[in-house]
Design a protein around this motif. Structure first.
Motif, PDB file in Angstrom:
ATOM      1  N   GLN A   1      19.797   9.803 -14.244  1.00 13.16           N
ATOM      2  CA  GLN A   1      20.796   9.418 -15.348  1.00 13.16           C
ATOM      3  C   GLN A   1      22.076   9.235 -14.836  1.00 13.16           C
ATOM      4  N   ALA A   2      22.437  10.075 -13.833  1.00 17.26           N
ATOM      5  CA  ALA A   2      23.838  10.029 -13.254  1.00 17.26           C
ATOM      6  C   ALA A   2      23.934   9.040 -12.214  1.00 17.26           C
ATOM      7  N   ASP A   3      22.786   8.447 -11.812  1.00 12.63           N
ATOM      8  CA  ASP A   3      22.797   7.449 -10.902  1.00 12.63           C
ATOM      9  C   ASP A   3      23.068   7.904  -9.532  1.00 12.63           C
ATOM     10  N   LEU A   4      22.728   9.332  -9.310  1.00 14.11           N
ATOM     11  CA  LEU A   4      22.797   9.459  -7.871  1.00 14.11           C
ATOM     12  C   LEU A   4      21.900   9.179  -6.949  1.00 14.11           C
ATOM     13  N   ALA A   5      22.044   9.177  -5.823  1.00 12.37           N
ATOM     14  CA  ALA A   5      21.217   8.957  -4.479  1.00 12.37           C
ATOM     15  C   ALA A   5      20.699  10.808  -4.436  1.00 12.37           C
ATOM     16  N   ILE A   6      19.284  10.792  -4.139  1.00 11.58           N
ATOM     17  CA  ILE A   6      18.804  12.134  -4.409  1.00 11.58           C
ATOM     18  C   ILE A   6      18.030  12.473  -3.043  1.00 11.58           C
ATOM     19  N   ALA A   7      18.356  13.375  -2.228  1.00 13.80           N
ATOM     20  CA  ALA A   7      17.649  14.027  -1.051  1.00 13.80           C
ATOM     21  C   ALA A   7      16.662  15.155  -1.881  1.00 13.80           C
ATOM     22  N   ILE A   8      15.193  15.003  -1.246  1.00 12.53           N
ATOM     23  CA  ILE A   8      14.258  15.838  -1.831  1.00 12.53           C
ATOM     24  C   ILE A   8      13.661  16.793  -0.822  1.00 12.53           C
ATOM     25  N   TYR A   9      13.887  18.085  -0.986  1.00 14.72           N
ATOM     26  CA  TYR A   9      13.327  19.084   0.147  1.00 14.72           C
ATOM     27  C   TYR A   9      12.005  19.535  -0.661  1.00 14.72           C
ATOM     28  N   ASN A  10      11.181  19.951   0.301  1.00  9.60           N
ATOM     29  CA  ASN A  10      10.034  20.767  -0.226  1.00  9.60           C
ATOM     30  C   ASN A  10       9.285  19.650  -1.043  1.00  9.60           C
ATOM     31  N   PRO A  11       8.778  18.619  -0.669  1.00 10.47           N
ATOM     32  CA  PRO A  11       8.152  17.585  -1.765  1.00 10.47           C
ATOM     33  C   PRO A  11       6.771  17.926  -2.082  1.00 10.47           C
ATOM     34  N   ALA A  12       6.080  18.232  -1.166  1.00  7.38           N
ATOM     35  CA  ALA A  12       4.851  18.774  -1.386  1.00  7.38           C
ATOM     36  C   ALA A  12       4.077  19.902  -0.288  1.00  7.38           C
ATOM     37  N   SER A  13       3.094  20.422  -0.916  1.00  6.46           N
ATOM     38  CA  SER A  13       2.351  21.518   0.139  1.00  6.46           C
ATOM     39  C   SER A  13       0.829  21.417  -0.227  1.00  6.46           C
ATOM     40  N   LYS A  14       0.166  22.337   0.516  1.00 11.16           N
ATOM     41  CA  LYS A  14      -1.416  22.315   0.348  1.00 11.16           C
ATOM     42  C   LYS A  14      -1.810  22.639  -0.861  1.00 11.16           C
ATOM     43  N   SER A  15      -0.849  23.424  -1.697  1.00  8.85           N
ATOM     44  CA  SER A  15      -1.089  23.899  -3.051  1.00  8.85           C
ATOM     45  C   SER A  15      -0.353  23.101  -4.114  1.00  8.85           C
ATOM     46  N   ARG A  16       0.741  22.547  -3.717  1.00  6.22           N
ATOM     47  CA  ARG A  16       1.446  21.688  -4.572  1.00  6.22           C
ATOM     48  C   ARG A  16       1.400  20.312  -4.343  1.00  6.22           C
ATOM     49  N   THR A  17       0.446  19.455  -4.752  1.00  6.46           N
ATOM     50  CA  THR A  17      -0.015  18.102  -4.417  1.00  6.46           C
ATOM     51  C   THR A  17       0.535  17.227  -5.512  1.00  6.46           C
ATOM     52  N   TRP A  18       0.815  17.595  -6.704  1.00  5.04           N
ATOM     53  CA  TRP A  18       1.229  16.421  -7.805  1.00  5.04           C
ATOM     54  C   TRP A  18       2.633  16.323  -7.945  1.00  5.04           C
ATOM     55  N   GLN A  19       3.634  16.972  -7.415  1.00  7.18           N
ATOM     56  CA  GLN A  19       5.054  16.957  -7.807  1.00  7.18           C
ATOM     57  C   GLN A  19       5.666  15.424  -7.323  1.00  7.18           C
ATOM     58  N   VAL A  20       5.263  14.974  -6.319  1.00  9.27           N
ATOM     59  CA  VAL A  20       5.830  13.833  -5.727  1.00  9.27           C
ATOM     60  C   VAL A  20       5.350  12.628  -6.524  1.00  9.27           C
ATOM     61  N   ALA A  21       4.097  12.565  -7.101  1.00 10.69           N
ATOM     62  CA  ALA A  21       3.945  11.589  -7.792  1.00 10.69           C
ATOM     63  C   ALA A  21       4.441  11.752  -9.315  1.00 10.69           C
ATOM     64  N   ALA A  22       4.576  13.029  -9.846  1.00 11.07           N
ATOM     65  CA  ALA A  22       5.285  13.064 -11.146  1.00 11.07           C
ATOM     66  C   ALA A  22       6.791  12.928 -10.923  1.00 11.07           C
ATOM     67  N   THR A  23       7.284  13.067  -9.785  1.00  8.49           N
ATOM     68  CA  THR A  23       8.722  12.829  -9.529  1.00  8.49           C
ATOM     69  C   THR A  23       8.896  11.287  -9.370  1.00  8.49           C
ATOM     70  N   ARG A  24       8.312  10.807  -8.826  1.00  7.98           N
ATOM     71  CA  ARG A  24       8.340   9.124  -8.779  1.00  7.98           C
ATOM     72  C   ARG A  24       8.222   8.499  -9.987  1.00  7.98           C
TER      73      ARG A  24
END
Length: 171
Positions: free
Chosen positions: A67-90
């Protein structure tokens, strides 16, 4: 990792151990340098890991950054046990950003398997992202320019005129 070290060092049993934190280049800046200057204007840095904070907090922060129109750097996007966060983020970011928003996926930057992919938010394939990646999501002003050596991605330092820039005494 300075935060993890200082958290432990703050415990009374480690009071006599000196802590010295040295500055270095962040992974976000390393990835950005490979394509130009996508972090050339205001930006934020977020982790998608929900190991130490709930997903609801992460989603709220992503929404605020979008909402603030910031560029965003994303660390720790996914792991073997965390597989859904990237799609949810997108999907969450697409509620606030154009599908044409530039996205840079940096994998193993500085390592032997370094790879840079420039895509768009609408075309981001969540299945190709893992813990060896860092994502840079552009703002509404971020541009991609095709070049023979690879795309140039940048966020201009100048932002379109707003009330505070055009009204005396505001801003």
């Amino acid at each position: 990792m300075a935060s993890a070290v200082t958290e432990v060092a703050a415990e009374p049993e480690y009071a006599d151990i000196a802590i010295r934190v040295l500055p270095g280049m962040t992974a976000a800046q390393a990835v950005a340098s490979r394509v130009g200057a996508p972090l050339g204007h205001d930006y934020c840095v977020l982790s998608l890991s929900d190991r130490l904070k709930p997903w609801e907090v992460i989603a709220q922060r992503l929404t605020a950054a979008a909402q603030a129109d910031l560029a965003i750097a994303i660390y720790n996007p996914a792991s073997k046990s965390r597989t859904w966060q990237v799609a949810a983020t997108r999907d969450l970011l697409l509620e606030h950003r154009s599908a044409d928003t530039p996205v840079v996926v940096g994998r193993d930057v500085g390592g032997p398997a370094e790879a840079i992919t420039v895509t768009t938010l609408g075309q981001l394939d969540a299945q190709t992202v893992d813990m060896r990646c860092l994502l840079l999501i552009g703002s509404s002003q971020t541009r991609t320019v095709p070049r023979p050596a690879g795309p140039l991605v940048f966020t201009p330092r100048r932002y379109p005129a707003t009330v505070s820039e055009t009204t005396p005494g505001v801003g």
